[in-house]
Design a protein around this motif. Structure first.
Motif, PDB file in Angstrom:
ATOM      1  N   TYR A   7       0.847  -1.183   0.000  1.00  0.00           N
ATOM      2  CA  TYR A   7       0.000   0.000   0.000  1.00  0.00           C
ATOM      3  C   TYR A   7       0.880   1.229   0.000  1.00  0.00           C
ATOM      4  O   TYR A   7       2.015   1.199   0.475  1.00  0.00           O
ATOM      5  N   GLY A   8       0.357   2.300  -0.554  1.00  0.00           N
ATOM      6  CA  GLY A   8       1.105   3.537  -0.638  1.00  0.00           C
ATOM      7  C   GLY A   8       0.290   4.584  -1.357  1.00  0.00           C
ATOM      8  O   GLY A   8      -0.889   4.379  -1.678  1.00  0.00           O
ATOM      9  N   ARG A   9       0.919   5.698  -1.639  1.00  0.00           N
ATOM     10  CA  ARG A   9       0.218   6.817  -2.261  1.00  0.00           C
ATOM     11  C   ARG A   9       1.025   7.392  -3.422  1.00  0.00           C
ATOM     12  O   ARG A   9       2.235   7.563  -3.333  1.00  0.00           O
ATOM     13  N   GLU A  10       0.334   7.664  -4.482  1.00  0.00           N
ATOM     14  CA  GLU A  10       0.793   8.532  -5.565  1.00  0.00           C
ATOM     15  C   GLU A  10       2.168   8.156  -6.097  1.00  0.00           C
ATOM     16  O   GLU A  10       3.008   9.026  -6.361  1.00  0.00           O
TER      17      GLU A  10
ATOM     18  N   ASP B 124      -8.428   5.672   0.770  1.00  0.00           N
ATOM     19  CA  ASP B 124      -9.123   6.810   0.180  1.00  0.00           C
ATOM     20  C   ASP B 124      -8.115   7.744  -0.488  1.00  0.00           C
ATOM     21  O   ASP B 124      -8.001   8.933  -0.155  1.00  0.00           O
ATOM     22  N   HIS B 125      -7.361   7.203  -1.408  1.00  0.00           N
ATOM     23  CA  HIS B 125      -6.343   7.970  -2.099  1.00  0.00           C
ATOM     24  C   HIS B 125      -5.948   7.217  -3.358  1.00  0.00           C
ATOM     25  O   HIS B 125      -6.300   6.048  -3.545  1.00  0.00           O
ATOM     26  N   LEU B 126      -5.211   7.882  -4.229  1.00  0.00           N
ATOM     27  CA  LEU B 126      -4.643   7.243  -5.403  1.00  0.00           C
ATOM     28  C   LEU B 126      -3.395   6.469  -4.986  1.00  0.00           C
ATOM     29  O   LEU B 126      -2.478   7.020  -4.384  1.00  0.00           O
TER      30      LEU B 126
ATOM     31  N   SER C  42     -12.794  -2.645  -6.953  1.00  0.00           N
ATOM     32  CA  SER C  42     -14.191  -2.222  -7.093  1.00  0.00           C
ATOM     33  C   SER C  42     -14.294  -0.715  -7.238  1.00  0.00           C
ATOM     34  O   SER C  42     -15.313  -0.192  -7.656  1.00  0.00           O
ATOM     35  N   ARG C  43     -13.261   0.007  -6.841  1.00  0.00           N
ATOM     36  CA  ARG C  43     -13.209   1.443  -7.071  1.00  0.00           C
ATOM     37  C   ARG C  43     -11.887   1.750  -7.766  1.00  0.00           C
ATOM     38  O   ARG C  43     -11.045   0.877  -7.958  1.00  0.00           O
ATOM     39  N   ARG C  44     -11.639   2.978  -8.121  1.00  0.00           N
ATOM     40  CA  ARG C  44     -10.447   3.332  -8.869  1.00  0.00           C
ATOM     41  C   ARG C  44      -9.275   3.566  -7.914  1.00  0.00           C
ATOM     42  O   ARG C  44      -8.982   4.681  -7.508  1.00  0.00           O
ATOM     43  N   ASP C  45      -8.635   2.460  -7.550  1.00  0.00           N
ATOM     44  CA  ASP C  45      -7.474   2.548  -6.670  1.00  0.00           C
ATOM     45  C   ASP C  45      -6.246   3.031  -7.416  1.00  0.00           C
ATOM     46  O   ASP C  45      -5.292   3.521  -6.811  1.00  0.00           O
ATOM     47  N   ILE C  46      -6.254   2.844  -8.724  1.00  0.00           N
ATOM     48  CA  ILE C  46      -5.132   3.238  -9.558  1.00  0.00           C
ATOM     49  C   ILE C  46      -5.666   3.975 -10.780  1.00  0.00           C
ATOM     50  O   ILE C  46      -6.845   3.871 -11.124  1.00  0.00           O
TER      51      ILE C  46
ATOM     52  N   ALA D 259     -14.914  -0.518 -18.302  1.00  0.00           N
ATOM     53  CA  ALA D 259     -16.165   0.056 -17.799  1.00  0.00           C
ATOM     54  C   ALA D 259     -15.965   0.773 -16.474  1.00  0.00           C
ATOM     55  O   ALA D 259     -16.774   1.634 -16.093  1.00  0.00           O
ATOM     56  N   LYS D 260     -14.916   0.437 -15.774  1.00  0.00           N
ATOM     57  CA  LYS D 260     -14.592   1.126 -14.521  1.00  0.00           C
ATOM     58  C   LYS D 260     -13.720   2.357 -14.750  1.00  0.00           C
ATOM     59  O   LYS D 260     -13.243   2.983 -13.802  1.00  0.00           O
ATOM     60  N   GLY D 261     -13.485   2.679 -16.033  1.00  0.00           N
ATOM     61  CA  GLY D 261     -12.710   3.861 -16.362  1.00  0.00           C
ATOM     62  C   GLY D 261     -11.235   3.621 -16.538  1.00  0.00           C
ATOM     63  O   GLY D 261     -10.460   4.575 -16.670  1.00  0.00           O
ATOM     64  N   ASN D 262     -10.802   2.359 -16.553  1.00  0.00           N
ATOM     65  CA  ASN D 262      -9.385   2.034 -16.666  1.00  0.00           C
ATOM     66  C   ASN D 262      -8.987   1.743 -18.109  1.00  0.00           C
ATOM     67  O   ASN D 262      -9.758   1.158 -18.876  1.00  0.00           O
ATOM     68  N   ASP D 263      -7.800   2.131 -18.485  1.00  0.00           N
ATOM     69  CA  ASP D 263      -7.168   1.738 -19.748  1.00  0.00           C
ATOM     70  C   ASP D 263      -8.050   1.984 -20.968  1.00  0.00           C
ATOM     71  O   ASP D 263      -8.134   1.162 -21.886  1.00  0.00           O
ATOM     72  N   LEU D 264      -8.666   3.142 -21.005  1.00  0.00           N
ATOM     73  CA  LEU D 264      -9.557   3.459 -22.119  1.00  0.00           C
ATOM     74  C   LEU D 264      -8.792   3.635 -23.422  1.00  0.00           C
ATOM     75  O   LEU D 264      -9.365   3.480 -24.507  1.00  0.00           O
TER      76      LEU D 264
END
Length: 693
Positions: A554-557, A580-582, A608-612, A650-655
């Motif tokens: 785990y980590g941030r940014e 609750d962070h990128l 399930s959410r945009r962790d990355i 569909a989750k907004g990744n790798d469009l």
């Protein structure tokens, strides 16, 4: 005493009563070189004290062995531009061992052994744990034996029971619930000779425990140690007891190349290899643990400065039981003696040790046959250059760098050092968790163009803060290193490059990392562990790992861009826990798999959410359409649902990412050179060139 000019000489043919100004003895043998480097140091020190030095001094060491019964030491009184260098085309050796001669033969355990009596051992004045024969480290007898031709990964016993561990629903044992005893399986432990000289070596989690034996009860098969294990005596997170081997058993002295020191009798036994004879075999036993020590006083601004060691060989240093300081916030009783540090053999010093040293250099030297880390930079070191050395056959790791943490004295902080162009290999011979290059609390260092291989744990490690609290480690650069063949399935939870904590300015760039092999879990190429934040990972080539090439616990940014990640045994990219962070941005990477999923969610991440943030990547699966997400590595938790590319997008990744063959030159041979028409270039990918590594 004559004032030294620009050059002094040391020779095995010299004498410390001579001037040291001649490269060899004169015809009358009334003057010539010194006999020891310590004498040259003392002459320069005295001249400095008297204000008689006019410029830099070079001390030329002629070829041959210079025995050390204690480390060659330097203090702030030696702070002057002095180079200790090998004389042209000659090889001086600073040797911390005594050669053993006077062998006789005898039958031992049904084998013909060489035997010699050592009065200093019998008198309690000498005790060694290492032996070197014809330039090779030889092993004490252990059980079980290492299978001939193997790397020993399967050659362990398994504990039968540990009093404080029960594998049922009521078990509450924690990581730091170490213990000082266990029950052995029948036939795996006996009331052997010199029981107090035997060690149980436990390999579990990411450490080894060296547990000296205090007692053994043949009726109950209970083994009691003089030390508590650092961790619970389990096999990582599996529901079974720890694995171990038994080291230094006289009754197991049966294989050629093994040796045993009977301290009580003052007698050394050695089983020769085929072709070895007492007259032609060089046997060395160390008499010191350290070979070179520079010790300043940073708090009072007295440093060892401007010393340079070039082209020298330092060899033959021992190891001993060391007290392990208790880390804060573990809740562990400080009154106990512990069998290991919690990670990276962090309590182990260096055979070459520098404290409060500045602007010193160790260059083009050979450091080998050591019982500890090869080189240690401790508190208050800065401007140190470790360049072009061969550092090998190590009890622990290669280079250890450490200073004060964020709460410690500013004067004892360590940073702005260079560790470049070294060959660091074949370590962990005693402390299996030793690391190739270990930066504990350190900042602003450059670690580049090193070849690091054949360790049982990580290749490079940086940081000693778990989580998001204040961290000294920052602005470190790890560039163009070749890191390979780690783990060997002895330990778990390792990385080719491993980080901890918030590290702004730290960059992992242009490294070539491959063949990282776990025991139970966690064989990664780049491993951003707890709290790793604000780190840039770019232009690395990482492949053939038993877990994933890239893993963030785990980590941030963090920023992960323009890398090649391929052939992870349990997927390619992993995030263990989100918040609750990128966690990280993943862009313009090539990810190649052979049936394994691309992204792996861990115990606290199911995507399930945009962790990355992930986009502009090129994915390819040799077996067909890639699975974008899959189950957690090593089966430690329940699998998470696998997502197809469409579900992932569909989750907004790798469009804007592609699924296409990257057109590598030869995937089977791990030649990842891209063809000129590779689709990766349309995504902005820049070729990864690791030839400089």
């Amino acid at each position: 005493m004559q004032t030294p000019q620009h050059e002094l000489y040391v020779s095995t043919q010299g004498h410390d009563r001579w001037s040291g100004k001649l490269a060899e003895p004169n015809a009358e043998r009334t003057d010539g070189p010194f006999a020891t480097p310590g004498k040259a140091r003392d002459v320069i020190r005295a001249a400095r004290r008297q204000g008689e030095l006019a410029g830099p001094v070079t001390v030329w060491l002629r070829g041959g062995r210079y025995p050390l019964t204690a480390p060659l030491t330097f203090t702030p009184d030696d702070a002057w531009p002095v180079t200790y260098a090998a004389y042209a085309s000659e090889q001086p050796v600073l040797d911390g061992a005594r050669r053993i001669t006077g062998w006789r033969t005898a039958e031992v355990n049904g084998r013909t052994a060489w035997v010699v009596d050592l009065p200093d051992v019998a008198a309690g004045k000498w005790h060694f744990r290492s032996l070197f024969v014809n330039g090779d480290r030889r092993s004490r007898p252990r059980l079980p034996k290492i299978t001939e031709g193997s790397d020993g990964r399967d050659d362990f016993y398994r504990m039968a029971a540990v009093p404080n561990i029960h594998f049922d629903a009521s078990s509450t044992v924690d990581l730091f619930d170490g213990y000082d005893r266990f029950t052995a399986e029948p036939g795996q432990f006996e009331p052997w000779r010199n029981l107090a000289d035997i060690e149980v070596v436990v390999a579990h989690y990411w450490i080894e425990e060296r547990m000296p034996v205090a007692a053994f009860d043949p009726a109950t098969r209970e083994v009691v140690s003089t030390r508590y294990s650092m961790f619970a005596l389990k096999d990582d997170f599996r529901a079974r007891y720890a694995k171990y081997y038994v080291d230094n058993v006289f009754e197991a002295l049966t294989e050629p190349g093994e040796w045993y020191l009977d301290r009580a009798a003052g007698r050394l036994y050695y089983l020769p290899l085929t072709g070895e004879t007492p007259d032609t075999t060089e046997v060395y036993a160390p008499v010191t643990d350290q070979l070179l020590v520079l010790t300043g006083d940073a708090v009072n601004h007295r440093y060892v400065e401007h010393l340079r060691f070039e082209g020298l060989t330092f060899e033959h240093a021992d190891w001993r039981e060391l007290d392990v300081p208790v880390e804060p916030d573990t809740g562990m009783p400080a009154t106990r003696k512990y069998a290991a540090s919690p990670q990276a053999a962090s309590h182990v010093p260096g055979a070459l040790s520098l404290t409060a040293a500045r602007y010193c250099t160790i260059e083009d030297c050979t450091i080998r046959h050591a019982g500890y880390y090869g080189i240690e930079l401790a508190g208050g070191c800065s401007g140190i250059r470790i360049i072009g050395n061969d550092i090998s056959d190590l009890g622990a790791g290669g280079v250890k760098v450490n200073g004060a943490d964020a709460l410690g004295p500013v004067a004892l902080r360590t940073g702005h050092n260079r560790i470049t162009d070294n060959h660091i290999h074949d370590g962990g011979r005693v402390y299996h968790s030793g690391i190739g290059v270990f930066l504990k609390h350190a900042f602003g260092n450059l670690v580049s163009h090193n070849d690091i291989h054949d360790f049982y744990y990580s290749g490079i490690s940086c940081g000693w803060v778990w989580g998001f609290t204040e961290n000294i480690s920052a602005d470190n650069r790890f560039e163009a290193n070749h890191i390979h063949h780690l783990g060997k399935a002895w330990l778990s939870d390792m990385g080719g490059i491993y980080t901890l904590g918030v590290q702004p300015g730290t960059v992992i760039r242009g490294n070539w990392i491959h063949d990282v092999e776990k025991a139970n879990y966690g064989g990664w190429a780049v491993y951003l562990d707890e709290g790793s934040s604000h780190i840039v990972v770019e232009a690395n080539l990482c492949y053939r790992t038993t877990s994933q090439p890239f893993h963030m616990h785990y980590g941030r940014e963090a920023t992960v861009r323009n890398n090649v990640f391929a052939f992870g045994g349990e997927g390619q990219i992993a995030l263990g826990r989100s918040g609750d962070h990128l966690s990280f941005t993943f862009e313009r990477n090539i990810v190649l798999t052979d049936g394994q999923p691309i992204f792996i969610g861990g115990y606290g991440c199911d995507f399930s959410r945009r962790d990355i943030i992930s986009d502009l990547n090129l994915f390819w699966d040799l077996t067909g359409e890639p699975l974008l997400t899959g189950p957690r590595q090593s089966g430690r938790t329940q699998p998470v649902p696998g997502l197809s590319l469409a579900e992932w997008q569909a989750k907004g990744n790798d469009l804007h990412s592609l699924v296409a063959d990257p057109l590598f030159r030869d995937v089977a041979a791990c030649d990842f050179t891209l063809a000129l028409d590779s689709p990766a270039f349309a995504l902005g990918f820049q070729p990864v060139d690791v030839s400089g590594a």
